[in-house]
Design an enzyme around this catalytic site. Structure first.
Site, mmCIF file in Angstrom:
data_model
loop_
_atom_site.group_PDB
_atom_site.id
_atom_site.type_symbol
_atom_site.label_atom_id
_atom_site.label_comp_id
_atom_site.label_asym_id
_atom_site.label_seq_id
_atom_site.Cartn_x
_atom_site.Cartn_y
_atom_site.Cartn_z
ATOM 1 N N ARG A 91 0.787 -1.300 0.030
ATOM 2 C CA ARG A 91 0.163 -0.020 0.112
ATOM 3 C C ARG A 91 0.714 1.369 -0.215
ATOM 4 N NH1 ARG A 91 0.361 3.764 2.909
ATOM 5 N NH2 ARG A 91 0.248 2.455 4.930
ATOM 6 N N PHE A 130 8.509 11.041 -2.604
ATOM 7 C CA PHE A 130 8.217 12.537 -1.920
ATOM 8 C C PHE A 130 9.063 12.841 -0.803
ATOM 9 C CE2 PHE A 130 5.236 14.822 0.699
ATOM 10 C CZ PHE A 130 4.344 15.619 -0.202
ATOM 11 N N THR A 133 10.159 14.971 4.699
ATOM 12 C CA THR A 133 11.059 14.773 6.292
ATOM 13 C C THR A 133 12.350 14.897 5.819
ATOM 14 O OG1 THR A 133 9.252 13.307 6.547
ATOM 15 C CG2 THR A 133 11.311 13.202 8.180
ATOM 16 N N TRP A 163 14.216 9.100 5.283
ATOM 17 C CA TRP A 163 13.318 8.166 5.525
ATOM 18 C C TRP A 163 12.244 8.344 4.222
ATOM 19 C CZ3 TRP A 163 14.431 5.167 9.110
ATOM 20 C CH2 TRP A 163 15.050 5.743 10.383
ATOM 21 N N ILE A 164 12.754 8.237 2.958
ATOM 22 C CA ILE A 164 12.098 8.622 2.055
ATOM 23 C C ILE A 164 11.518 7.449 1.300
ATOM 24 C CG2 ILE A 164 11.770 9.884 -0.456
ATOM 25 C CD1 ILE A 164 11.994 11.479 2.456
ATOM 26 N N SER A 238 -1.289 19.421 1.526
ATOM 27 C CA SER A 238 -2.296 19.078 0.605
ATOM 28 C C SER A 238 -2.283 17.556 -0.072
ATOM 29 C CB SER A 238 -2.759 19.992 -0.589
ATOM 30 O OG SER A 238 -1.569 20.058 -1.402
ATOM 31 N N CYS A 239 -0.934 17.208 -0.366
ATOM 32 C CA CYS A 239 -0.605 15.879 -0.799
ATOM 33 C C CYS A 239 -0.739 14.726 0.610
ATOM 34 C CB CYS A 239 0.725 15.672 -1.092
ATOM 35 S SG CYS A 239 1.022 17.141 -2.242
ATOM 36 N N GLU A 364 3.187 9.740 7.751
ATOM 37 C CA GLU A 364 2.051 10.462 7.523
ATOM 38 C C GLU A 364 1.481 11.570 8.590
ATOM 39 O OE1 GLU A 364 1.183 11.174 4.584
ATOM 40 O OE2 GLU A 364 1.860 9.369 3.266
ATOM 41 N N THR A 366 2.325 11.394 13.087
ATOM 42 C CA THR A 366 2.235 10.534 14.099
ATOM 43 C C THR A 366 0.937 10.574 14.991
ATOM 44 O OG1 THR A 366 3.218 12.293 15.547
ATOM 45 C CG2 THR A 366 4.745 10.926 14.555
#
Ligand code: TGC
Ligand code: FAD
Length: 385
Positions: A91, A130, A133, A163-164, A238-239, A364, A366
């Site tokens: 996912r 994306f 972070t 962390w990408i 927004s993303c 996304e 915590t």
């Protein structure tokens, strides 16, 4: 009675949404499930699976045009649910590709960005990542240090991202950076000189997924690389709304898979002369799991309907992400307990899901960030800092 859908929440879906769910489930069970524990054990995910997911129409699924399937948001959620029933890493691949990288280009990019990247990303021929972070800017992305400076018409990017997801397998990175006029988003081809991605190893969670550190060392980009019309955190956030929405559905899938496995195991495993399922303490665990799964499923359907009618708010998405991931983690831990020692191995899915959900609860936003977002909506008082 379907034990993983006790309140028949699937009846609330349209025929088309149910059919999409069934085809994703069939594909995921046949093509992905047989390999996922090996991928998890070896700490990887083959990039080739993106083409299969693209063929099914799952990449940028609810976007319009450019080869995207243009389904309802609810159908996209159902697809996330079926993928995460196998593994959160699957996912994640779809979330980052469709909801973060493709959505950013679709919503904030120029027509040239859209034409250049979206058709290839929809088929899985190009992967996106994306980069928001940083090592010292996680929950507080506004404190990022990566910056972009003008040099004539060009932009020069310097900094690093941590962390990408998909970082080492991506052809294009959406990088958010400080500029003289606030945070802005850049479309960065990963073969740009000065761009590097290093895989992060030794993960105990989300192992069937690639996670990377990006470094940008004097990466020179043309003036056309920037998203023209958005400045500040509302661009990346927004993303995130899109991806968090997919996660709140995905968590239902992981929780359903755990309940299903615990139920089956409890009916087969005998101790003290009877199946585990025949003990009241086990039935309580199963009933609690069923209630948590059903509530999460109803939350997802309602938020899907709100999103499809363009009525959803970021705080409602925070509610769904927090509530459903928290419930799924609780269900996974309980299911793990029902399986006893067998539950700690990769021969079963429960501990893999449990470990994955620790990441899902962190990325996304915590649990604490979403709590503060709901708190702000209820009270009107922001206490992030
Ligand atoms: P704050 O002052 O509240 O907001 C700054 C600006 O952003 C706007 N905004 C939003 N816009 C759209 N959607 C939202 N959800 C928004 N939340 C805030 C806000 O209106 C404001 O706009 P403007 O025009 O006034 O400038 O921000 P803050 O600095 O106080 O920080 C709070 C915030 C929102 C950043 C924090 O609550 C938060 O959400 N932190 C979490 C960061 C995060 O989620 N990072 C995720 C990185 S990506 C990732 O994890 C991918 S995992 C992928 C996978 O593998 O699936
Ligand atoms: P921190 O922000 O340092 O937080 C640590 C703890 O402190 C948390 O419990 C947090 O809730 C708490 N805390 C922080 N501030 C407050 C406060 N004000 N009040 C109360 N508690 C607080 N990022 C991307 O940009 N792109 C990706 O593709 C991506 N993929 C990821 C994949 C994986 C496997 C993982 C683990 C992370 C990924 N992330 C990605 C990063 C993720 O979004 C961040 O880890 C997350 O936002 C939290 O940031 P942090 O880890 O720096 O924790």
């Amino acid at each position: 009675m379907d034990p993983v859908d006790f309140l028949q929440s699937d009846d609330l879906l349209s025929d088309e949404e149910r059919a999409i769910g069934q085809s994703v489930r069939d594909y995921a069970r046949a093509e992905l499930a047989p390999h996922v524990s090996d991928w998890y054990e070896s700490g990887t995910i083959p990039v080739e699976i993106a083409r299969g997911l693209g063929k099914l129409g799952l990449l940028g699924m609810h976007l319009e045009g450019y080869g995207c399937a243009n389904t309802t948001a609810t159908a996209y959620g159902v697809a996330c649910r079926e993928l995460e029933a196998i593994d959160s890493g699957l996912r994640s691949l779809v979330s980052v590709q469709g909801s973060l990288a493709m959505f950013a280009i679709h919503h904030w990019g120029t027509e040239q960005h859209r034409q250049e990247w979206l058709p290839r990303m929809a088929t899985g021929d190009a992967i996106g990542c994306f980069g928001l972070t940083e090592a010292d800017a996680g929950s507080d992305p506004g404190s990022m240090r990566t910056h972009a400076k003008r040099d004539g018409d060009d932009w020069i990017l310097n900094g690093s991202k941590m962390w990408i997801t998909n970082g080492t397998i991506a052809s294009v990175a959406i990088v958010w950076a400080q500029t003289d006029t606030g945070i802005r988003g850049f479309v960065v081809p990963t073969d740009s000189p000065g761009f590097k991605a290093h895989e992060i190893g030794r993960k105990l969670s989300l192992r069937a997924s690639v996670t990377a550190e990006l470094s940008l060392d004097d990466v020179r980009l043309p003036s056309s690389a920037v998203f023209p019309d958005v400045r500040g955190l509302k661009g990346p956030l927004s993303c995130l709304n899109e991806a968090r929405y997919g996660i709140l559905w995905g968590a239902v899938g992981a929780a359903r898979a755990c309940l299903c496995e615990a139920l089956e195991y409890s009916l087969l495993r005998t101790q003290f002369g009877k199946p585990l399922a025949a003990f009241q303490l086990t039935q309580r665990k199963l009933a609690d799991m069923s209630i948590a799964v059903a509530n999460a499923a109803l939350t997802a359907v309602q938020l899907g309907r709100l999103k499809d009618t363009h009525c959803i708010t970021p705080e409602q998405i925070s509610h769904g992400k927090l509530a459903n991931v928290r419930s799924a983690l609780e269900v996974a831990r309980t299911a793990r307990a029902v399986l006893g020692a067998a539950g700690i191995t990769l021969d079963h899915s429960v501990m893999r899901h449990m470990n994955n959900l620790e990441t899902v609860a962190t990325y996304e936003g915590t649990e604490e960030m979403h709590t503060l977002s709901i708190g702000r909506a209820l009270t009107g008082i922001a206490v992030f800092r």
